[in-house]
Every structure is written in C-alpha cells, then in structure tokens.
Design a protein around this motif. Structure first.
Motif, PDB file in Angstrom:
ATOM      1  N   GLN A 210       0.801  -1.229   0.000  1.00  0.00           N
ATOM      2  CA  GLN A 210       0.000   0.000   0.000  1.00  0.00           C
ATOM      3  C   GLN A 210       0.831   1.276   0.000  1.00  0.00           C
ATOM      4  O   GLN A 210       0.570   2.188  -0.797  1.00  0.00           O
ATOM      5  CB  GLN A 210      -0.928   0.021   1.200  1.00  0.00           C
ATOM      6  CG  GLN A 210      -1.750   1.311   1.300  1.00  0.00           C
ATOM      7  CD  GLN A 210      -2.233   1.600   2.688  1.00  0.00           C
ATOM      8  OE1 GLN A 210      -2.752   0.707   3.337  1.00  0.00           O
ATOM      9  NE2 GLN A 210      -2.060   2.830   3.161  1.00  0.00           N
ATOM     10  N   SER A 213       2.271   1.897  -3.192  1.00  0.00           N
ATOM     11  CA  SER A 213       1.216   2.177  -4.166  1.00  0.00           C
ATOM     12  C   SER A 213       0.770   3.633  -4.088  1.00  0.00           C
ATOM     13  O   SER A 213       0.379   4.232  -5.100  1.00  0.00           O
ATOM     14  CB  SER A 213       0.014   1.253  -3.929  1.00  0.00           C
ATOM     15  OG  SER A 213       0.319  -0.077  -4.287  1.00  0.00           O
ATOM     16  N   GLU A 214       0.821   4.212  -2.896  1.00  0.00           N
ATOM     17  CA  GLU A 214       0.466   5.625  -2.760  1.00  0.00           C
ATOM     18  C   GLU A 214       1.441   6.508  -3.531  1.00  0.00           C
ATOM     19  O   GLU A 214       1.057   7.548  -4.080  1.00  0.00           O
ATOM     20  CB  GLU A 214       0.417   6.016  -1.282  1.00  0.00           C
ATOM     21  CG  GLU A 214      -0.754   5.382  -0.528  1.00  0.00           C
ATOM     22  CD  GLU A 214      -0.865   5.884   0.897  1.00  0.00           C
ATOM     23  OE1 GLU A 214      -0.872   7.118   1.090  1.00  0.00           O
ATOM     24  OE2 GLU A 214      -0.928   5.046   1.821  1.00  0.00           O
ATOM     25  N   ALA A 217       0.145   6.254  -7.032  1.00  0.00           N
ATOM     26  CA  ALA A 217      -1.126   6.956  -7.238  1.00  0.00           C
ATOM     27  C   ALA A 217      -0.937   8.457  -7.274  1.00  0.00           C
ATOM     28  O   ALA A 217      -1.613   9.165  -8.033  1.00  0.00           O
ATOM     29  CB  ALA A 217      -2.113   6.570  -6.135  1.00  0.00           C
ATOM     30  N   TYR A 224      -2.652  -0.239  -9.298  1.00  0.00           N
ATOM     31  CA  TYR A 224      -2.962  -1.397  -8.461  1.00  0.00           C
ATOM     32  C   TYR A 224      -1.746  -2.299  -8.400  1.00  0.00           C
ATOM     33  O   TYR A 224      -0.915  -2.328  -9.320  1.00  0.00           O
ATOM     34  CB  TYR A 224      -4.170  -2.174  -8.990  1.00  0.00           C
ATOM     35  CG  TYR A 224      -3.946  -2.981 -10.244  1.00  0.00           C
ATOM     36  CD1 TYR A 224      -3.800  -4.370 -10.198  1.00  0.00           C
ATOM     37  CD2 TYR A 224      -3.881  -2.368 -11.494  1.00  0.00           C
ATOM     38  CE1 TYR A 224      -3.604  -5.110 -11.357  1.00  0.00           C
ATOM     39  CE2 TYR A 224      -3.691  -3.103 -12.651  1.00  0.00           C
ATOM     40  CZ  TYR A 224      -3.552  -4.480 -12.579  1.00  0.00           C
ATOM     41  OH  TYR A 224      -3.352  -5.210 -13.730  1.00  0.00           O
ATOM     42  N   GLU A 248      -4.292  -4.707  -4.346  1.00  0.00           N
ATOM     43  CA  GLU A 248      -4.380  -3.419  -3.661  1.00  0.00           C
ATOM     44  C   GLU A 248      -4.419  -2.266  -4.673  1.00  0.00           C
ATOM     45  O   GLU A 248      -3.373  -1.819  -5.139  1.00  0.00           O
ATOM     46  CB  GLU A 248      -3.190  -3.243  -2.716  1.00  0.00           C
ATOM     47  CG  GLU A 248      -3.181  -4.262  -1.578  1.00  0.00           C
ATOM     48  CD  GLU A 248      -1.995  -4.099  -0.661  1.00  0.00           C
ATOM     49  OE1 GLU A 248      -2.184  -3.689   0.496  1.00  0.00           O
ATOM     50  OE2 GLU A 248      -0.862  -4.376  -1.111  1.00  0.00           O
ATOM     51  N   GLU A 250      -5.047   1.710  -5.618  1.00  0.00           N
ATOM     52  CA  GLU A 250      -4.896   3.009  -4.950  1.00  0.00           C
ATOM     53  C   GLU A 250      -5.272   4.090  -5.956  1.00  0.00           C
ATOM     54  O   GLU A 250      -4.792   4.082  -7.096  1.00  0.00           O
ATOM     55  CB  GLU A 250      -3.456   3.193  -4.475  1.00  0.00           C
ATOM     56  CG  GLU A 250      -3.284   4.279  -3.441  1.00  0.00           C
ATOM     57  CD  GLU A 250      -3.794   3.877  -2.062  1.00  0.00           C
ATOM     58  OE1 GLU A 250      -4.207   4.793  -1.307  1.00  0.00           O
ATOM     59  OE2 GLU A 250      -3.784   2.675  -1.724  1.00  0.00           O
ATOM     60  N   ASN A 259     -14.070   4.992  -2.981  1.00  0.00           N
ATOM     61  CA  ASN A 259     -13.367   3.744  -2.655  1.00  0.00           C
ATOM     62  C   ASN A 259     -14.361   2.601  -2.484  1.00  0.00           C
ATOM     63  O   ASN A 259     -14.170   1.494  -3.007  1.00  0.00           O
ATOM     64  CB  ASN A 259     -12.571   3.959  -1.366  1.00  0.00           C
ATOM     65  CG  ASN A 259     -11.447   2.962  -1.187  1.00  0.00           C
ATOM     66  OD1 ASN A 259     -10.907   2.431  -2.157  1.00  0.00           O
ATOM     67  ND2 ASN A 259     -11.083   2.719   0.059  1.00  0.00           N
ATOM     68  N   GLY A 390     -10.213  -1.313   3.579  1.00  0.00           N
ATOM     69  CA  GLY A 390      -9.595  -0.158   2.936  1.00  0.00           C
ATOM     70  C   GLY A 390      -9.892   1.127   3.674  1.00  0.00           C
ATOM     71  O   GLY A 390     -10.508   1.122   4.749  1.00  0.00           O
ATOM     72  N   ARG A 393      -6.973   7.693   2.706  1.00  0.00           N
ATOM     73  CA  ARG A 393      -5.691   7.890   3.380  1.00  0.00           C
ATOM     74  C   ARG A 393      -5.598   9.310   3.947  1.00  0.00           C
ATOM     75  O   ARG A 393      -6.191  10.250   3.409  1.00  0.00           O
ATOM     76  CB  ARG A 393      -4.529   7.648   2.413  1.00  0.00           C
ATOM     77  CG  ARG A 393      -4.669   6.434   1.506  1.00  0.00           C
ATOM     78  CD  ARG A 393      -5.013   5.147   2.237  1.00  0.00           C
ATOM     79  NE  ARG A 393      -4.911   3.989   1.327  1.00  0.00           N
ATOM     80  CZ  ARG A 393      -5.311   2.768   1.619  1.00  0.00           C
ATOM     81  NH1 ARG A 393      -5.868   2.514   2.793  1.00  0.00           N
ATOM     82  NH2 ARG A 393      -5.164   1.773   0.752  1.00  0.00           N
ATOM     83  N   HIS A 428      -6.749  10.735  -1.415  1.00  0.00           N
ATOM     84  CA  HIS A 428      -6.587   9.477  -2.138  1.00  0.00           C
ATOM     85  C   HIS A 428      -7.031   8.328  -1.240  1.00  0.00           C
ATOM     86  O   HIS A 428      -7.133   8.466  -0.014  1.00  0.00           O
ATOM     87  CB  HIS A 428      -5.160   9.287  -2.636  1.00  0.00           C
ATOM     88  CG  HIS A 428      -4.103   9.301  -1.568  1.00  0.00           C
ATOM     89  ND1 HIS A 428      -3.732  10.436  -0.879  1.00  0.00           N
ATOM     90  CD2 HIS A 428      -3.326   8.306  -1.075  1.00  0.00           C
ATOM     91  CE1 HIS A 428      -2.769  10.152  -0.020  1.00  0.00           C
ATOM     92  NE2 HIS A 428      -2.509   8.859  -0.112  1.00  0.00           N
ATOM     93  N   GLY A 430      -7.748   3.699  -1.092  1.00  0.00           N
ATOM     94  CA  GLY A 430      -7.491   2.382  -1.662  1.00  0.00           C
ATOM     95  C   GLY A 430      -7.954   1.289  -0.730  1.00  0.00           C
ATOM     96  O   GLY A 430      -8.404   1.538   0.392  1.00  0.00           O
TER      97      GLY A 430
END
Length: 463
Positions: A210, A213-214, A217, A224, A248, A250, A259, A390, A393, A428, A430
């Motif tokens: 994760q 992944s941020e 994103a 993903y 996962e 994002e 989401n 999820g 964030r 954001h 996810g």
C-alpha cells in the motif's frame, strides 16, 4: 499423427469422430478380461476422458495391462460416442505410450481423499479433481482481476517484496538479513548492528504494497498491485496464511465513497467473471457445498451492497439478542462472528461498514472531524465475513505525523511517506483484497490452506 488436444476441448466438441491424441495422467485404470479402461486427465477440466485399450495394441500385455493410477501416458485413437453412463465421448486407442510409471507407494487412489491428507502431499495434490479445480479458479480469478483494473485505466505497479517500512505498524514482519544469527555484529550498547547488514538497516518481507502504491497513485492517478505479502502472525486458523497474495488498488483524487463504490464493483465483477469462466469447476464445488454455492455467488454478484457505519453496526449487534463469543461494545473491533451476523442475518447480502474508531485502525487512515473515527471501510460477505479492507488515506501532513507518533512509531522511519503530504498532496484512497480469501469465498472451501498451492503457516513451509 494427430496434434495433441486438451481433454477440455475434446469433451466440448459438438460431435465425435476423427483421430485424436491426448497426454496426461491416469486417475484410474480398470482392467477387464480383454479390455482396459483408462481415465486420462491433463488438468484442463474437472473430468477426464476414457481411453479404451484392447489386446490388438502392440504393448497391451507388456505395458497397458500393467498401468495404474498416476501413470503418465500419451494415447492416440478415434474419438467415439461412449456407451457408458456419465460420459459423452471416449477414445478407442490405436496406440498407448507409457511415458512415466509410478511406484508402489503412489499415494493417490481412485477414492475421495481428505483435504487434510492432501495437504501432506502438496507436490501431488494438484492431480486431484478438487485441487485442480481450485487452481483453475485461481487462474480465472487472477485474469479477471487484471482485466477489471486494466479496462478502467489502472496501471499495474510492482511494489517491493523487501521493505524497511511496516505498512500496518503492527510489527508482525519476517526479517530479511544476511547477518550470522549465531554471531551478529554488535553496537557498543550490545545491540545488533544492522548498519553491517545487506541493506544497512533492518529489512523485512512486506506486509502490504500500500505505502508504495500511494507513491504511484500520487504520480499516475490510479494504480494497483497484485503480489505476495507476508505476515509473521502466529495464527494457526482456517482463515490465516503466513504468505498470501494481495490485490491493492490506490486512487488519487478519491474519497471513502469512491473507494467503496470501486470495491463493490470489483467484488461483484470478479465473482461474475469466475461464474462465467469456470461453470464446470463451480458445479463441482457446488456439489461439495450441498448445492447452495452457485446461488450464493450469484446473490453476491447481483445484489447491491448495503452500507452502514460502525456505530450503527454496533447498535445492531447489541440489539440482536445474540450470545456472541466476543463482546460487542463501541471501540472493539468486529470479529468474524459479528461480521457474518451482519451480512448473513441482518441484511442477507454483502455490506460495507465504514467509519471505525481510530484507536483500532492503522495510522494512515483519514481522521474524521469528530476526532474519534477514521474513514475506514470493510466489505463483509456471507459465509466469510470481511473480504476487503480499505480507507481514505490521511493526506494532511500534520495530522499524519501526529497519528504516527500516537501509534508509537517514529516519524523519521516514515519521512518519505510524510514527504508525499508536503509536495502536491491530494485526497486518495485504496483497499486490499486477500486473494486466497476471495478464492475461498468462490470455491466454498472451509480451510484457506486448500486454496493456496503451497500454504505457508506456523510450523510449516514444506514443498
């Protein structure tokens, strides 16, 4: 010589006729007085194709009549209508080549073996109907996952397996080190000197992609990751693995509502896709589940998900009159028995629970204006409970730093993560789906070890 065909394709033909060639392993071999019946499977479908061998074969007495369960063969002959009940076609063999014999200790026989027994022979269990069907469902589900996100413009991001960041802040991580465990270098204070280690600091196997992944994103929009993750949690239960695969996504410029919308579309689409791609496998598992699996899956795929917040869920559980093993109170996390009650008995379909107390959730979740809850969500489904978790964030640098400190973590260890909030931060969100739990839901199998090709659990890392 005919080109080899997959058993699935032969059984799916509109009509019999013509010379065919199959390659596979014998699920059974039955030898009558003047004929042999060989059930050949190549792993392409639940069923096998019957090959009939007669004394006219050049190697009939020397080899064919000695064949037994597990032997590998190549068979050629004419595909004909089968007079036997329960099978459409069979092959009248003109040639049977024995490619591989089996020893006297071959453990698989023409009978139903328990899943417990099959876990002891994970190197052979894919040859069984049940585990072969599981692996085909896994394959179809994995393809459906990639197609879902690719069709929506998501970019597939490969996040690291080795990391120095604990995404969950729980400390349940496997250490990766090249230091000699019997004699590691020490600091003057007597602690292990990780500056001498391969990465110069403590490193671990990832518990989630994760955080990385941020990064993706906040540069690419929607990404993903779909890869292996690891939890050093000593949970020896039918729901936990030490190594499992996570999906996962994002999304930048996304809040909790968006989401939840994506999670619902994703899960419904995933199940609908496997229902379409694996009808034979799901009919097989439906039989193991006493005939209610397919209906249950269709119900999930076709029903809109209910939504309620955590506080409402707690009130419902408190008013239920049920005697739960784990106490229900605001501030306690929901257990599987609570999740299943809500999804199975209260709403009778999947639901999404949102806005959990911040003290029971991870540091990276967006803190609501009430200061008590965070914009978290769990997707709950009948028979399983939580299937997706999820959140939106936390995109405010000062709030995130305070949350990291409050959770007993060091902001210095998350300097780069905080940096994302200082430079072009945007809302954001996810979520994560445990792939094995999804396969468990789709197949209806009770133990998660039976949907992992090579399960890793406490005290067990064989094969």
């Amino acid at each position: 010589m005919a080109e080899p065909s997959r058993v699935r394709d032969l059984l799916g033909r509109q009509s019999a006729g013509g010379e065919v060639r199959v390659r596979g392993w014998l699920r059974s071999a039955r030898h009558a007085k003047a004929v042999s019946f060989l059930d050949v499977s190549d792993g392409s479908c639940v069923g096998g194709v019957q090959v009939v061998g007669a004394p006219g074969l050049s190697n009939y007495e020397a080899e064919v009549r000695k064949l037994r369960t597990g032997c590998a063969v190549i068979a050629e002959g004419e595909l004909v209508e089968s007079p036997a009940r329960g099978q459409r076609y069979e092959i009248q063999a003109s040639r049977i080549e024995v490619v591989g014999w089996v020893g006297d200790d071959y453990p698989l026989q023409k009978k139903r073996h328990s899943f417990e027994f099959l876990r002891e022979i994970a190197h052979l269990r894919p040859r069984t109907r049940s585990i072969g069907a599981v692996l085909r469902v896994r394959n179809a589900a994995a393809m459906a996952i990639h197609e879902f996100f690719q069709e929506r413009g998501f970019m597939y991001l490969h996040t690291p397996i080795i990391t120095t960041s604990d995404a969950e802040g729980a400390g349940e991580m496997f250490r990766v080190s090249t230091l000699d465990p019997a004699s590691p270098p020490r600091t003057p204070a007597g602690e292990v000197d990780f500056t001498s280690d391969f990465f110069g600091k403590p490193a671990h196997l990832t518990v989630s992609g994760q955080l990385e992944s941020e990064i993706g994103a906040l540069a690419l929009g929607d990404v993903y990751t779909f890869g292996p993750t690891f939890r050093a949690e000593n949970s020896n239960t039918p729901r936990h693995l030490a190594e499992f695969w996570m999906v996962e996504p994002e999304m930048a410029f996304c809040d909790l509502r968006g989401n939840a919308d994506l999670a619902e579309s994703f899960l419904r689409g995933l199940i609908a896709s496997v229902l379409e791609r694996c009808p034979e496998e799901l009919e097989f598992f439906d039989g193991l589940a006493d005939g209610n699996l397919i209906d249950a899956l269709r119900h999930i795929a076709e029903s809109p998900f209910e939504r309620l917040d955590y506080s409402e869920a707690v009130e419902i559980l408190e008013r239920s009159g049920q005697s739960f093993e784990f106490p229900v109170a605001w501030g306690n996390d929901l257990q599987s028995e609570h999740e299943r009650y809500l999804s199975e008995r209260h709403v009778g379909r999947p639901l999404i629970v949102t806005d959990y107390p911040k003290d029971i959730k991870a540091f990276y979740m967006y803190v609501n204006d009430d200061g008590r809850t965070v914009r978290a969500m769990d997707v709950l489904v009948p028979r399983v409970g939580e299937i997706i978790g999820g959140s939106q964030r936390e995109d405010r640098a000062e709030v995130l730093e305070r949350r990291i400190t409050d959770c007993g973590l060091s902001p210095a260890d998350y300097a780069w993560y905080l940096d994302l909030r200082r430079h072009g931060s945007v809302p954001h969100a996810g979520f994560g789906l445990g792939f094995e739990r999804a396969v468990q839901l789709i197949t209806g199998l009770a133990n998660i070890r039976d949907v992992a090709p090579f399960p890793r659990v406490p005290g067990y890392a064989d094969f």
